[in-house]
Scaffold this motif. Sequence first.
Motif, PDB file in Angstrom:
ATOM      1  N   PHE A 105     -21.579  34.845  24.449  1.00  0.00           N
ATOM      2  CA  PHE A 105     -22.179  33.679  25.096  1.00  0.00           C
ATOM      3  C   PHE A 105     -22.577  34.022  26.527  1.00  0.00           C
ATOM      4  N   ALA A 106     -21.707  34.698  27.253  1.00  0.00           N
ATOM      5  CA  ALA A 106     -21.985  35.060  28.638  1.00  0.00           C
ATOM      6  C   ALA A 106     -23.131  36.057  28.751  1.00  0.00           C
ATOM      7  N   GLU A 107     -23.336  36.859  27.722  1.00  0.00           N
ATOM      8  CA  GLU A 107     -24.447  37.807  27.734  1.00  0.00           C
ATOM      9  C   GLU A 107     -25.774  37.136  27.420  1.00  0.00           C
ATOM     10  N   LEU A 108     -25.772  36.120  26.564  1.00  0.00           N
ATOM     11  CA  LEU A 108     -27.022  35.521  26.104  1.00  0.00           C
ATOM     12  C   LEU A 108     -27.505  34.343  26.945  1.00  0.00           C
ATOM     13  N   VAL A 109     -26.613  33.608  27.562  1.00  0.00           N
ATOM     14  CA  VAL A 109     -27.022  32.418  28.319  1.00  0.00           C
ATOM     15  C   VAL A 109     -27.954  32.753  29.481  1.00  0.00           C
ATOM     16  N   PRO A 110     -27.681  33.776  30.302  1.00  0.00           N
ATOM     17  CA  PRO A 110     -28.625  34.067  31.390  1.00  0.00           C
ATOM     18  C   PRO A 110     -30.025  34.412  30.895  1.00  0.00           C
ATOM     19  N   VAL A 111     -30.120  35.108  29.784  1.00  0.00           N
ATOM     20  CA  VAL A 111     -31.427  35.460  29.226  1.00  0.00           C
ATOM     21  C   VAL A 111     -32.172  34.196  28.798  1.00  0.00           C
ATOM     22  N   GLY A 167     -14.501  29.351  36.027  1.00  0.00           N
ATOM     23  CA  GLY A 167     -14.728  30.708  35.540  1.00  0.00           C
ATOM     24  C   GLY A 167     -13.787  31.707  36.175  1.00  0.00           C
ATOM     25  N   LEU A 168     -13.512  31.515  37.458  1.00  0.00           N
ATOM     26  CA  LEU A 168     -12.598  32.425  38.148  1.00  0.00           C
ATOM     27  C   LEU A 168     -11.156  32.198  37.739  1.00  0.00           C
ATOM     28  N   PRO A 206     -14.555  37.870  21.955  1.00  0.00           N
ATOM     29  CA  PRO A 206     -15.925  38.305  21.632  1.00  0.00           C
ATOM     30  C   PRO A 206     -16.972  37.194  21.691  1.00  0.00           C
ATOM     31  N   LYS A 207     -16.620  36.001  21.257  1.00  0.00           N
ATOM     32  CA  LYS A 207     -17.602  34.908  21.282  1.00  0.00           C
ATOM     33  C   LYS A 207     -17.927  34.484  22.712  1.00  0.00           C
TER      34      LYS A 207
END
Length: 103
Positions: free
Chosen positions: A37-43, A21-22, A32-33
């Motif tokens: 993905f990064a916004e929804l996976v933790p939820v 990731g780094l 955008p995809k």
Amino acid sequence: MTLWWAIALVCVGCYALKLAGLAAPRSVLDHPKVRRFAELVPVALLAALVVVQSFTQEGALHFDLARTAGLATAVVALLLRAPFLVVLAAAAIVTALLRMTGI
């Protein structure tokens, strides 16, 4: 494979994932995809953890009224936009009170 080897392997995998990731170029991270993905996976992961902790016991499905009431209290407090510490305290108090009454 022993348990400690499995733990060590998971640790190395997690470290490699963080390093990837780094090391990812900014153009990939700004896509955008990938951002969605990064916004929804933790939820999704947090929701899965809450469900597992609330409705299982010793690896089996188990319905505990006190835990479920505490979870419902937390949901209501969140919907009322209560501060996070108030949400935690309300859920803990409701669960503790129901446990004290034997439910």
